[in-house]
Design a protein around this motif. Structure first.
Motif, PDB file in Angstrom:
ATOM      1  N   THR A 130       0.832  -1.208   0.000  1.00 35.85           N
ATOM      2  CA  THR A 130       0.000   0.000   0.000  1.00 35.85           C
ATOM      3  C   THR A 130       0.862   1.251   0.000  1.00 35.85           C
ATOM      4  O   THR A 130       0.623   2.190  -0.769  1.00 35.85           O
ATOM      5  CB  THR A 130      -0.910  -0.007   1.258  1.00 35.85           C
ATOM      6  OG1 THR A 130      -1.670  -1.216   1.245  1.00 35.85           O
ATOM      7  CG2 THR A 130      -1.841   1.201   1.265  1.00 35.85           C
ATOM      8  N   LEU A 131       1.882   1.264   0.849  1.00 37.04           N
ATOM      9  CA  LEU A 131       2.740   2.449   0.947  1.00 37.04           C
ATOM     10  C   LEU A 131       3.518   2.677  -0.354  1.00 37.04           C
ATOM     11  O   LEU A 131       3.748   3.823  -0.753  1.00 37.04           O
ATOM     12  CB  LEU A 131       3.722   2.306   2.115  1.00 37.04           C
ATOM     13  CG  LEU A 131       3.109   2.202   3.509  1.00 37.04           C
ATOM     14  CD1 LEU A 131       4.210   2.060   4.558  1.00 37.04           C
ATOM     15  CD2 LEU A 131       2.230   3.408   3.829  1.00 37.04           C
ATOM     16  N   ALA A 132       3.920   1.599  -0.999  1.00 36.56           N
ATOM     17  CA  ALA A 132       4.709   1.721  -2.231  1.00 36.56           C
ATOM     18  C   ALA A 132       3.928   2.453  -3.313  1.00 36.56           C
ATOM     19  O   ALA A 132       4.514   3.025  -4.235  1.00 36.56           O
ATOM     20  CB  ALA A 132       5.134   0.338  -2.718  1.00 36.56           C
ATOM     21  N   GLN A 133       2.621   2.447  -3.188  1.00 34.35           N
ATOM     22  CA  GLN A 133       1.788   3.140  -4.188  1.00 34.35           C
ATOM     23  C   GLN A 133       1.498   4.591  -3.811  1.00 34.35           C
ATOM     24  O   GLN A 133       0.776   5.283  -4.535  1.00 34.35           O
ATOM     25  CB  GLN A 133       0.488   2.366  -4.378  1.00 34.35           C
ATOM     26  CG  GLN A 133       0.764   0.969  -4.942  1.00 34.35           C
ATOM     27  CD  GLN A 133      -0.476   0.238  -5.353  1.00 34.35           C
ATOM     28  OE1 GLN A 133      -1.546   0.502  -4.833  1.00 34.35           O
ATOM     29  NE2 GLN A 133      -0.334  -0.673  -6.300  1.00 34.35           N
ATOM     30  N   ARG A 134       2.006   5.020  -2.669  1.00 34.38           N
ATOM     31  CA  ARG A 134       1.778   6.408  -2.264  1.00 34.38           C
ATOM     32  C   ARG A 134       2.927   7.328  -2.675  1.00 34.38           C
ATOM     33  O   ARG A 134       3.051   8.433  -2.167  1.00 34.38           O
ATOM     34  CB  ARG A 134       1.547   6.480  -0.748  1.00 34.38           C
ATOM     35  CG  ARG A 134       0.216   5.817  -0.354  1.00 34.38           C
ATOM     36  CD  ARG A 134      -0.045   5.915   1.138  1.00 34.38           C
ATOM     37  NE  ARG A 134      -0.323   7.275   1.581  1.00 34.38           N
ATOM     38  CZ  ARG A 134      -0.541   7.623   2.845  1.00 34.38           C
ATOM     39  NH1 ARG A 134      -0.485   6.684   3.790  1.00 34.38           N
ATOM     40  NH2 ARG A 134      -0.784   8.864   3.183  1.00 34.38           N
ATOM     41  N   GLY A 135       3.784   6.855  -3.568  1.00 42.26           N
ATOM     42  CA  GLY A 135       4.743   7.769  -4.162  1.00 42.26           C
ATOM     43  C   GLY A 135       6.038   7.999  -3.417  1.00 42.26           C
ATOM     44  O   GLY A 135       6.525   9.130  -3.369  1.00 42.26           O
ATOM     45  N   PRO A 136       6.668   6.955  -2.845  1.00 38.99           N
ATOM     46  CA  PRO A 136       8.020   7.182  -2.313  1.00 38.99           C
ATOM     47  C   PRO A 136       8.949   7.527  -3.470  1.00 38.99           C
ATOM     48  O   PRO A 136       8.740   7.057  -4.592  1.00 38.99           O
ATOM     49  CB  PRO A 136       8.390   5.824  -1.706  1.00 38.99           C
ATOM     50  CG  PRO A 136       7.585   4.827  -2.471  1.00 38.99           C
ATOM     51  CD  PRO A 136       6.282   5.516  -2.779  1.00 38.99           C
ATOM     52  N   ALA A 137       9.971   8.334  -3.202  1.00 42.76           N
ATOM     53  CA  ALA A 137      10.962   8.628  -4.243  1.00 42.76           C
ATOM     54  C   ALA A 137      11.803   7.388  -4.507  1.00 42.76           C
ATOM     55  O   ALA A 137      12.134   7.082  -5.649  1.00 42.76           O
ATOM     56  CB  ALA A 137      11.838   9.796  -3.798  1.00 42.76           C
ATOM     57  N   VAL A 138      12.151   6.697  -3.444  1.00 43.84           N
ATOM     58  CA  VAL A 138      13.013   5.516  -3.559  1.00 43.84           C
ATOM     59  C   VAL A 138      12.512   4.440  -2.598  1.00 43.84           C
ATOM     60  O   VAL A 138      12.052   4.762  -1.491  1.00 43.84           O
ATOM     61  CB  VAL A 138      14.488   5.866  -3.199  1.00 43.84           C
ATOM     62  CG1 VAL A 138      15.401   4.644  -3.355  1.00 43.84           C
ATOM     63  CG2 VAL A 138      15.025   7.018  -4.065  1.00 43.84           C
ATOM     64  N   ILE A 139      12.611   3.188  -3.006  1.00 49.25           N
ATOM     65  CA  ILE A 139      12.431   2.036  -2.107  1.00 49.25           C
ATOM     66  C   ILE A 139      13.763   1.306  -2.063  1.00 49.25           C
ATOM     67  O   ILE A 139      14.312   0.949  -3.102  1.00 49.25           O
ATOM     68  CB  ILE A 139      11.331   1.072  -2.613  1.00 49.25           C
ATOM     69  CG1 ILE A 139      10.026   1.826  -2.876  1.00 49.25           C
ATOM     70  CG2 ILE A 139      11.112  -0.057  -1.605  1.00 49.25           C
ATOM     71  CD1 ILE A 139       8.917   0.945  -3.477  1.00 49.25           C
ATOM     72  N   ARG A 140      14.303   1.112  -0.851  1.00 48.80           N
ATOM     73  CA  ARG A 140      15.591   0.423  -0.676  1.00 48.80           C
ATOM     74  C   ARG A 140      15.339  -0.930  -0.048  1.00 48.80           C
ATOM     75  O   ARG A 140      14.673  -0.995   1.003  1.00 48.80           O
ATOM     76  CB  ARG A 140      16.520   1.270   0.212  1.00 48.80           C
ATOM     77  CG  ARG A 140      18.025   1.048   0.024  1.00 48.80           C
ATOM     78  CD  ARG A 140      18.618  -0.175   0.709  1.00 48.80           C
ATOM     79  NE  ARG A 140      18.181  -0.306   2.091  1.00 48.80           N
ATOM     80  CZ  ARG A 140      18.221  -1.449   2.773  1.00 48.80           C
ATOM     81  NH1 ARG A 140      18.699  -2.544   2.240  1.00 48.80           N
ATOM     82  NH2 ARG A 140      17.758  -1.507   4.012  1.00 48.80           N
ATOM     83  N   MET A 141      15.839  -1.979  -0.652  1.00 51.70           N
ATOM     84  CA  MET A 141      15.565  -3.345  -0.177  1.00 51.70           C
ATOM     85  C   MET A 141      16.770  -4.242  -0.370  1.00 51.70           C
ATOM     86  O   MET A 141      17.622  -3.954  -1.203  1.00 51.70           O
ATOM     87  CB  MET A 141      14.433  -3.961  -1.021  1.00 51.70           C
ATOM     88  CG  MET A 141      13.102  -3.295  -0.878  1.00 51.70           C
ATOM     89  SD  MET A 141      11.901  -3.936  -2.090  1.00 51.70           S
ATOM     90  CE  MET A 141      12.344  -2.944  -3.521  1.00 51.70           C
ATOM     91  N   ASN A 142      16.766  -5.388   0.352  1.00 53.43           N
ATOM     92  CA  ASN A 142      17.703  -6.455   0.010  1.00 53.43           C
ATOM     93  C   ASN A 142      16.990  -7.434  -0.933  1.00 53.43           C
ATOM     94  O   ASN A 142      15.816  -7.224  -1.289  1.00 53.43           O
ATOM     95  CB  ASN A 142      18.260  -7.135   1.275  1.00 53.43           C
ATOM     96  CG  ASN A 142      17.210  -7.890   2.060  1.00 53.43           C
ATOM     97  OD1 ASN A 142      16.185  -8.321   1.526  1.00 53.43           O
ATOM     98  ND2 ASN A 142      17.448  -8.058   3.347  1.00 53.43           N
ATOM     99  N   ALA A 143      17.674  -8.485  -1.306  1.00 61.47           N
ATOM    100  CA  ALA A 143      17.132  -9.391  -2.316  1.00 61.47           C
ATOM    101  C   ALA A 143      15.858 -10.089  -1.836  1.00 61.47           C
ATOM    102  O   ALA A 143      14.888 -10.229  -2.594  1.00 61.47           O
ATOM    103  CB  ALA A 143      18.193 -10.423  -2.697  1.00 61.47           C
ATOM    104  N   ASP A 144      15.828 -10.509  -0.564  1.00 61.71           N
ATOM    105  CA  ASP A 144      14.654 -11.209  -0.054  1.00 61.71           C
ATOM    106  C   ASP A 144      13.434 -10.285  -0.023  1.00 61.71           C
ATOM    107  O   ASP A 144      12.316 -10.695  -0.334  1.00 61.71           O
ATOM    108  CB  ASP A 144      14.922 -11.737   1.362  1.00 61.71           C
ATOM    109  CG  ASP A 144      15.890 -12.918   1.363  1.00 61.71           C
ATOM    110  OD1 ASP A 144      16.061 -13.550   0.305  1.00 61.71           O
ATOM    111  OD2 ASP A 144      16.470 -13.190   2.428  1.00 61.71           O
ATOM    112  N   GLU A 145      13.674  -9.051   0.391  1.00 59.68           N
ATOM    113  CA  GLU A 145      12.563  -8.094   0.460  1.00 59.68           C
ATOM    114  C   GLU A 145      12.059  -7.734  -0.947  1.00 59.68           C
ATOM    115  O   GLU A 145      10.860  -7.601  -1.175  1.00 59.68           O
ATOM    116  CB  GLU A 145      13.016  -6.846   1.224  1.00 59.68           C
ATOM    117  CG  GLU A 145      13.291  -7.152   2.703  1.00 59.68           C
ATOM    118  CD  GLU A 145      14.334  -6.273   3.375  1.00 59.68           C
ATOM    119  OE1 GLU A 145      14.608  -6.496   4.565  1.00 59.68           O
ATOM    120  OE2 GLU A 145      14.902  -5.368   2.707  1.00 59.68           O
ATOM    121  N   LEU A 146      12.987  -7.603  -1.881  1.00 62.56           N
ATOM    122  CA  LEU A 146      12.605  -7.340  -3.274  1.00 62.56           C
ATOM    123  C   LEU A 146      11.757  -8.487  -3.810  1.00 62.56           C
ATOM    124  O   LEU A 146      10.736  -8.274  -4.484  1.00 62.56           O
ATOM    125  CB  LEU A 146      13.864  -7.160  -4.131  1.00 62.56           C
ATOM    126  CG  LEU A 146      13.646  -7.072  -5.641  1.00 62.56           C
ATOM    127  CD1 LEU A 146      12.770  -5.876  -6.020  1.00 62.56           C
ATOM    128  CD2 LEU A 146      14.993  -6.973  -6.365  1.00 62.56           C
TER     129      LEU A 146
END
Lengths: 262, 262, 262
Positions: B120-136
């Protein structure tokens, strides 16, 4: 059976070394419900030793984290309503599988409601309870007397293993008792060293079925790392990075050989 | 345009150095809603690099802190009802100005309710999402496949920049992809290094409008500091102070020259 | 009375040294309600200096902890509803004995609701309020003007001692003012150094009845430890362990002799 504690609790250097080997190979996932002062340090201790920490106390999520972990730590420090709720859910999740869990009743000697909660939790089947002398006094209800006697009686009454840490540590299930000496006095001048030790002890339960041997191996590992760290430390500040380095670097052979059990 | 990433994502050492220069001059205020294990370390990473952290998660106050900050970090670790409420208010405050915000969906691979919130949050317009491989893997919904393909598809679908950190990092907006190599393995044996990196990345958004370049500059900075720290570290314990020292001391020129982009 | 601050606030090196001697002998129990970024570091600062920290913010337990502590710290950072409730209970518990308590109104310049709470708490009789310049500006309501004038007026209006820390610290009760110089700039690049200083200051109130002298002794101790730590530090990362080591190691004589009061 040289590989098992005998009635006097003797375990071999080889067995301790093997537990460390398995810990690092297995990289146990330890879900930790712990206090605010210990959260970061506990995670770093687990990572340095080769484990994988998770730390959420959110009641909605804690069941999922326990389900995907190997073992659970319950630490009662900075207890608040959210932690209290999470503890209940997490223990239920651990028992349903079952997975081992460990109890650290921090400061029960300072807080009557916390002592009351600790007494209830102690009857829900933790594999190990790790305490200092003051906490043991409060939880056992026997404010005076020899620590080993009090711990042994408590272990037998509850059917658990008790680890009492201090200048000399010991572990007992009531029948067997192992003492672990060594360590370094600066441990006591750093916050959360006991809390982090309990988290590490939880990790050892996933590689060593005998709770007495698992606890003894963990405490010998911690004492050895503290000794190594103390050698070059100028005070509690420089002790911390040296302790984490030692947890990361010490070979199983050195840990086994350095361990001073009695 | 030697100063802008081209289609292959190339950015110059000079551009990275300039972003660090501006970061230290601007001293960006980064309001951080982050997890309990990362709070202290994240604040120290921001301070060491030259930023100004604030860390409250109180719903009553978070709007005011975001209003007086330059940028916002949302980290989903140790998520609890209070953090959840604060996240909602903080993102609304950031979007109302608008100010950039960055998402760090910690451990979404371990917690279904957290993954649902992250989506849900990812669709609210973050400039960047930072993740590791498992989270991706969890957030993209594609558990297998090449990380760059999954990240690129996710970036395009959401209209955001994705930074995936690991032994080699990369940043992509779906059209441009920059890889950042270097760093030091001990990073993975210290808790909250990824969380703190995302906070630093947020700060870079206030001195570099292009999110791909901002993220690449931050990751190159972190990799360079980690390399420098690793040189003298005896383990994860001594790595931490050396890493903070390097964030504080490294000159922009060295950071630019050391960065290994591809 | 060479042993008491005179009207200009002069206190002797001997008096500072004696306060440190008594601190280490007494091992004051300081109950801390403090922010999430400061919890671990504050506990370690107290332990390194010889105190005994407790950190719970649980409203159910905080009264018991205050009752078994020597002194109370109230820090308003990362304020949330639980902390707010605990603060109220803890101050009531301290006042009922009475025991001294100290207020640290972190970031009141960034949060109107926090400023409002700080104003209310400041009237409940803290022994000392410790602030930086921005916080003093907000709490005094006088955004401009000389810090010593503003602090003196505030101290007199509230009947408390005010400590304002910065490159040069000072302590005032409105009548007497003591300046403390020295220290090291890297202090400002480490999170929670001010918060931890306030906790240590609370501890000094249990060994020195004059709040002006207690605060001056604490600040002189911290400045001396920071100077010592700065000598060998390569940056904010290595400053932290060196600072904790110095708090642990410095002799009272050196602290008294190094203190630069005016």
């Amino acid at each position: 059976m040289t590989d098992t504690p005998d009635d006097t609790g003797r375990i071999s250097a080889e067995r301790i070394a093997q537990a460390v080997v398995r810990f690092r190979a297995r990289r146990p996932r330890v879900h930790c419900i712990t206090n605010a002062a210990a959260t970061n340090f506990t995670a770093n201790v687990l990572l340095a030793a080769g484990g994988v920490p998770s730390m959420t106390i959110n009641p909605e999520e804690v069941g999922g984290f326990v389900a995907s972990a190997d073992v659970l730590l319950i630490n009662l420090g900075t207890l608040d309503p959210l932690r209290r709720e999470a503890i209940d859910i997490a223990i239920a999740a651990a028992k349903s599988e079952p997975k081992p869990w460990v109890l650290d009743p921090v400061f029960v000697d300072r807080s009557p409601p916390r002592l009351s909660l600790a007494r209830t939790l102690a009857q829900r089947g933790p594999a190990v309870i790790r305490m200092n002398a003051d906490e043991l006094g409060a939880l056992s209800g026997a404010r005076t007397g020899d620590d080993r006697d009090r711990a042994g009686a408590l272990a037998q009454a509850l059917g658990v293993t008790v680890a009492r840490t201090g200048a000399v540590d010991f572990v007992t299930d009531g029948a067997r008792t192992i003492g672990i000496s060594g360590g370094y006095p600066l441990m006591a001048a750093v916050t959360a060293t006991g809390c982090a030790t309990t988290a590490l002890l939880a990790g050892f339960l996933s590689v060593e079925d005998d709770a007495v041997a698992a606890a003894a191996a963990c405490l010998a590992f911690v004492k050895t790392a503290a000794e190594r760290a103390g050698e070059g430390a100028a005070g509690p500040g420089s002790f911390v990075p040296a302790f984490l380095d030692a947890l990361h670097q010490l070979t199983p052979e050195i840990i086994g050989e350095t361990a001073r059990l009695a």
